[in-house]
Design a protein around this motif. Structure first.
Motif, PDB file in Angstrom:
ATOM      1  N   LYS A  82       0.850  -1.191   0.000  1.00 28.08           N
ATOM      2  CA  LYS A  82       0.000   0.000   0.000  1.00 28.08           C
ATOM      3  C   LYS A  82       0.881   1.234   0.000  1.00 28.08           C
ATOM      4  N   SER A  83       0.255   2.384  -0.187  1.00 28.23           N
ATOM      5  CA  SER A  83       1.011   3.629  -0.046  1.00 28.23           C
ATOM      6  C   SER A  83       0.122   4.674   0.607  1.00 28.23           C
ATOM      7  N   ARG A  84       0.758   5.601   1.286  1.00 25.57           N
ATOM      8  CA  ARG A  84       0.077   6.722   1.928  1.00 25.57           C
ATOM      9  C   ARG A  84       0.813   7.994   1.528  1.00 25.57           C
ATOM     10  N   ILE A  85       0.042   9.042   1.317  1.00 26.08           N
ATOM     11  CA  ILE A  85       0.654  10.330   0.999  1.00 26.08           C
ATOM     12  C   ILE A  85       0.736  11.140   2.291  1.00 26.08           C
ATOM     13  N   PHE A  86       1.977  11.421   2.686  1.00 29.24           N
ATOM     14  CA  PHE A  86       2.246  12.183   3.908  1.00 29.24           C
ATOM     15  C   PHE A  86       2.501  13.645   3.571  1.00 29.24           C
ATOM     16  N   PHE A  87       1.952  14.529   4.391  1.00 31.13           N
ATOM     17  CA  PHE A  87       2.269  15.954   4.309  1.00 31.13           C
ATOM     18  C   PHE A  87       3.132  16.255   5.520  1.00 31.13           C
ATOM     19  N   ILE A  88       4.302  16.833   5.288  1.00 30.28           N
ATOM     20  CA  ILE A  88       5.211  17.144   6.394  1.00 30.28           C
ATOM     21  C   ILE A  88       5.397  18.655   6.484  1.00 30.28           C
ATOM     22  N   ALA A  89       5.139  19.184   7.668  1.00 31.46           N
ATOM     23  CA  ALA A  89       5.433  20.587   7.942  1.00 31.46           C
ATOM     24  C   ALA A  89       6.771  20.581   8.685  1.00 31.46           C
ATOM     25  N   TRP A  90       7.828  20.916   7.969  1.00 33.91           N
ATOM     26  CA  TRP A  90       9.194  20.885   8.503  1.00 33.91           C
ATOM     27  C   TRP A  90       9.525  22.253   9.070  1.00 33.91           C
ATOM     28  N   ASP A 115      -5.284  18.144  -2.641  1.00 41.71           N
ATOM     29  CA  ASP A 115      -6.361  17.207  -2.337  1.00 41.71           C
ATOM     30  C   ASP A 115      -5.864  15.767  -2.427  1.00 41.71           C
ATOM     31  N   GLY A 116      -5.906  15.051  -1.312  1.00 37.16           N
ATOM     32  CA  GLY A 116      -5.482  13.657  -1.334  1.00 37.16           C
ATOM     33  C   GLY A 116      -4.419  13.327  -0.296  1.00 37.16           C
ATOM     34  N   ILE A 117      -4.120  14.279   0.580  1.00 33.13           N
ATOM     35  CA  ILE A 117      -3.162  14.015   1.652  1.00 33.13           C
ATOM     36  C   ILE A 117      -3.835  13.102   2.668  1.00 33.13           C
ATOM     37  N   GLN A 118      -3.120  12.063   3.098  1.00 30.32           N
ATOM     38  CA  GLN A 118      -3.714  11.089   4.002  1.00 30.32           C
ATOM     39  C   GLN A 118      -3.205  11.196   5.435  1.00 30.32           C
ATOM     40  N   VAL A 119      -1.957  11.614   5.612  1.00 30.49           N
ATOM     41  CA  VAL A 119      -1.385  11.713   6.956  1.00 30.49           C
ATOM     42  C   VAL A 119      -0.584  13.011   7.042  1.00 30.49           C
ATOM     43  N   GLU A 120      -0.692  13.691   8.178  1.00 36.50           N
ATOM     44  CA  GLU A 120       0.081  14.917   8.366  1.00 36.50           C
ATOM     45  C   GLU A 120       1.063  14.734   9.511  1.00 36.50           C
ATOM     46  N   LEU A 121       2.291  15.219   9.291  1.00 36.10           N
ATOM     47  CA  LEU A 121       3.316  15.196  10.335  1.00 36.10           C
ATOM     48  C   LEU A 121       3.847  16.602  10.531  1.00 36.10           C
ATOM     49  N   GLN A 122       4.093  16.939  11.776  1.00 36.96           N
ATOM     50  CA  GLN A 122       4.761  18.198  12.113  1.00 36.96           C
ATOM     51  C   GLN A 122       6.114  17.790  12.665  1.00 36.96           C
ATOM     52  N   ALA A 123       7.208  18.309  12.112  1.00 39.59           N
ATOM     53  CA  ALA A 123       8.526  17.886  12.567  1.00 39.59           C
ATOM     54  C   ALA A 123       9.448  19.075  12.789  1.00 39.59           C
ATOM     55  N   THR A 124      10.168  19.045  13.926  1.00 36.96           N
ATOM     56  CA  THR A 124      11.146  20.092  14.209  1.00 36.96           C
ATOM     57  C   THR A 124      12.565  19.537  14.141  1.00 36.96           C
ATOM     58  N   ASP A 125      12.689  18.209  14.133  1.00 41.52           N
ATOM     59  CA  ASP A 125      13.995  17.590  13.913  1.00 41.52           C
ATOM     60  C   ASP A 125      13.777  16.228  13.251  1.00 41.52           C
ATOM     61  N   PRO A 126      14.819  15.669  12.625  1.00 40.11           N
ATOM     62  CA  PRO A 126      14.656  14.447  11.826  1.00 40.11           C
ATOM     63  C   PRO A 126      14.043  13.264  12.579  1.00 40.11           C
ATOM     64  N   THR A 127      14.233  13.189  13.904  1.00 37.49           N
ATOM     65  CA  THR A 127      13.694  12.044  14.642  1.00 37.49           C
ATOM     66  C   THR A 127      12.162  12.045  14.654  1.00 37.49           C
ATOM     67  N   GLU A 128      11.564  13.226  14.500  1.00 40.89           N
ATOM     68  CA  GLU A 128      10.104  13.329  14.527  1.00 40.89           C
ATOM     69  C   GLU A 128       9.465  12.877  13.215  1.00 40.89           C
ATOM     70  N   MET A 129      10.297  12.587  12.221  1.00 46.62           N
ATOM     71  CA  MET A 129       9.760  12.094  10.951  1.00 46.62           C
ATOM     72  C   MET A 129      10.601  10.938  10.430  1.00 46.62           C
ATOM     73  N   GLY A 130      11.085  10.125  11.370  1.00 52.48           N
ATOM     74  CA  GLY A 130      11.857   8.948  10.994  1.00 52.48           C
ATOM     75  C   GLY A 130      10.968   7.912  10.320  1.00 52.48           C
ATOM     76  N   LEU A 131      11.595   6.934   9.685  1.00 56.33           N
ATOM     77  CA  LEU A 131      10.843   5.876   9.007  1.00 56.33           C
ATOM     78  C   LEU A 131       9.912   5.141   9.966  1.00 56.33           C
ATOM     79  N   ASP A 132      10.332   4.984  11.218  1.00 62.39           N
ATOM     80  CA  ASP A 132       9.478   4.313  12.204  1.00 62.39           C
ATOM     81  C   ASP A 132       8.190   5.106  12.446  1.00 62.39           C
ATOM     82  N   VAL A 133       8.298   6.441  12.423  1.00 66.54           N
ATOM     83  CA  VAL A 133       7.114   7.305  12.592  1.00 66.54           C
ATOM     84  C   VAL A 133       6.187   7.122  11.394  1.00 66.54           C
ATOM     85  N   PHE A 134       6.766   7.107  10.193  1.00 67.28           N
ATOM     86  CA  PHE A 134       5.971   6.890   8.994  1.00 67.28           C
ATOM     87  C   PHE A 134       5.237   5.554   9.072  1.00 67.28           C
TER      88      PHE A 134
END
Length: 139
Positions: A82-90, A115-134
């Protein structure tokens, strides 16, 4: 169409490239930048479908804010791809306060344009958007 809160317009290219990522999967990721002088959000970098998550994270500046969209492929517990489209606010802690404020005030309107974003992440450093978070947010 400028955003009343921050006055940022969204360049048509942003919507076009996002549509390509969503429908044709011609990009793995897109990094967007606010061009303050032109008062608009523009496409800064497009990631090829073959590029990795590491390629994506290298495109995010250590001390400047960005928006990004990442097409994340994963396997479900049943082994279904599967795939998910993530929106990241860096928004790194080291970026300028003014920049953080502009990105924060423009985010919701910009996100609505894509239109079509499925997950949103807010990140202030790389650990907040690591692959494990995804992985944890994808299911």
């Amino acid at each position: 169409m400028a955003n009343a809160a921050s006055g940022m317009a969204v360049h048509d290219d942003c919507k076009l490239k996002f549509l390509e990522l969503k429908t044709k999967r011609t990009h793995r990721f897109i990094v967007f930048k606010i061009e303050e002088k032109q008062k608009q959000v523009i496409v800064e970098k497009l990631g090829e479908p073959t590029e990795s998550y590491e390629d994506f994270t290298k495109c995010l500046p250590a001390d400047e804010c960005r928006y990004a969209v990442y097409d994340f492929d994963f396997l479900t517990a049943e082994n279904v791809p599967k795939s998910r489209i993530f929106f990241i606010a860096w928004s790194p802690d080291t970026s300028r306060i003014r920049s953080k404020m502009i990105y924060a005030s423009s985010k919701d309107r910009f996100k609505r344009e894509l239109d079509g974003i499925q997950v949103e992440l807010q990140a202030t450093d790389p650990t907040e958007m690591g692959l494990d978070v995804f992985k944890s947010r994808a299911n």
